[in-house]
Write an enzyme that holds these catalytic residues in place. Structure first.
Site, PDB file in Angstrom:
ATOM      1  N   ASP A  45      -1.046 -28.253  26.972  1.00  0.00           N
ATOM      2  CA  ASP A  45       0.198 -28.898  27.402  1.00  0.00           C
ATOM      3  C   ASP A  45      -0.032 -29.524  28.765  1.00  0.00           C
ATOM      4  OD1 ASP A  45       3.204 -29.285  27.061  1.00  0.00           O
ATOM      5  OD2 ASP A  45       3.061 -28.344  29.033  1.00  0.00           O
ATOM      6  N   TYR A  50       1.422 -33.855  36.665  1.00  0.00           N
ATOM      7  CA  TYR A  50       0.611 -32.735  37.164  1.00  0.00           C
ATOM      8  C   TYR A  50      -0.575 -33.245  37.983  1.00  0.00           C
ATOM      9  CZ  TYR A  50       3.108 -29.926  33.635  1.00  0.00           C
ATOM     10  OH  TYR A  50       4.063 -29.299  32.871  1.00  0.00           O
ATOM     11  N   LYS A  75       3.127 -35.956  28.978  1.00  0.00           N
ATOM     12  CA  LYS A  75       4.526 -36.281  29.261  1.00  0.00           C
ATOM     13  C   LYS A  75       4.656 -37.526  30.134  1.00  0.00           C
ATOM     14  CE  LYS A  75       5.428 -31.304  29.381  1.00  0.00           C
ATOM     15  NZ  LYS A  75       4.069 -30.850  29.773  1.00  0.00           N
ATOM     16  N   HIS A 106       9.357 -36.225  30.119  1.00  0.00           N
ATOM     17  CA  HIS A 106       9.278 -34.987  30.892  1.00  0.00           C
ATOM     18  C   HIS A 106      10.655 -34.473  31.322  1.00  0.00           C
ATOM     19  CE1 HIS A 106       6.309 -32.707  33.739  1.00  0.00           C
ATOM     20  NE2 HIS A 106       7.223 -31.908  33.234  1.00  0.00           N
TER      21      HIS A 106
END
Length: 299
Positions: A45, A50, A75, A106
């Site tokens: 994931d 990130y 995402k 997201h």
């Protein structure tokens, strides 16, 4: 027998346990992801926000595991809602892959694509700088179009952090139902109303923060410790298994090889144990994940 995977409405099979990659950065993150893939994990994931997609991509490549054996989730970032296609291109390039198994919005929160910060742009008064003349319904329409135009790049599309209100809005506007809604989900944030809505509409809930996030009181709960000891497992294993038994995939995160391996080992809990874990959570309701750009409904 707990399932090894869940089947989405379009026939895709989602592994019951995946590895969350938030904060898995640098050499330690690379090693954790590579270890997970080489030791049985079939789902990663990930997210553009990130800022570790290159690390993830390198770990995938160096793991020796074939791309088609990995269910890869990424995402769309908040600051890219009005430039979704470009965000997809950058994501695929950074990960070094040709397609995503699942692409999620997201958050239902479009932020200024040309703001003063790539993640959380702010206005002069310190408030969040939202994208003008844009909303998450427009974003979903963009994602639907991209999915139709590039099925070879996007196997499925879904959302994250959506409540019933947001789900109703995008479904009504487009007629297209997301196959997945990824949300915070654990015994203290047991979103049964949302779970029922998603079940009625063929949307698979997926649990992030299935342990209750870093420093979660659940990990220190004496009653949970008793259930874990009785079953010869850890509290995290109980919480992860509770989620799978209740009907959703879970994506715990860790950099510890030992915990990564343990988290993949599900345990068959008794009905009494499952009920007790739910009861413990209901007496300690808490949402750990909050964001300045979004207001959640009560749990």
């Amino acid at each position: 027998m707990l399932p090894d995977y869940f089947t989405l409405v379009n026939g895709q099979k989602v592994p019951s346990v995946g590895l969350g990659t938030w904060q898995l950065e640098g050499g330690k993150g690379y090693s954790a992801i590579k270890h997970a893939l080489q030791n049985g994990y079939k789902m990663l994931d990930c997210a553009f926000a990130y800022y570790n997609q290159e690390v993830v991509g390198r770990a995938i490549k160096d793991s020796g595991i074939a791309r088609e054996e990995i269910f890869l989730v990424d995402k769309l970032a908040n600051t890219w809602h009005s430039a979704a296609e470009k965000n997809l291109e950058l994501t695929l390039k950074s990960l070094g892959v040709e397609y995503l198994d699942l692409w999620l919005m997201h958050w239902p929160s479009p932020l200024n694509h040309h703001g003063n910060d790539p993640k959380t742009p702010k206005l002069a008064d310190g408030s969040v700088d939202f994208e003008k003349d844009w909303d998450y319904v427009k974003t979903w329409k963009s994602m639907v179009e991209l999915h139709r135009n590039y099925p070879e790049k996007l196997k499925s599309i879904g959302v994250a952090n959506f409540g019933v209100k947001e789900l109703e809005a995008i479904i009504e506007a487009t007629g297209v139902v997301p196959v997945v809604n990824q949300v915070e989900l654990h015994p203290s944030c047991n979103q049964q109303q949302l779970f029922k809505f998603c079940g009625d509409h063929g949307i698979q809930l997926v649990a992030y923060s299935p342990l209750g996030s870093i420093g979660s009181p659940l990990l220190q709960n004496e009653d949970l410790a008793g259930i874990a000891a009785k079953n010869g497992v850890t509290i995290p294993q109980c919480l992860i298994s509770w989620g799978v038994a209740n009907g959703w995939p879970v994506i715990p995160r860790s950099t510890s090889f030992e915990r990564i391996d343990q988290n993949l080992q599900l345990v068959e809990l008794s009905k009494d144990d499952l009920f007790e874990i739910t009861r413990i959570g209901s007496q300690n309701k808490h949402r750990f994940v909050t964001a300045p750009w979004h207001s959640f409904a009560e749990i």
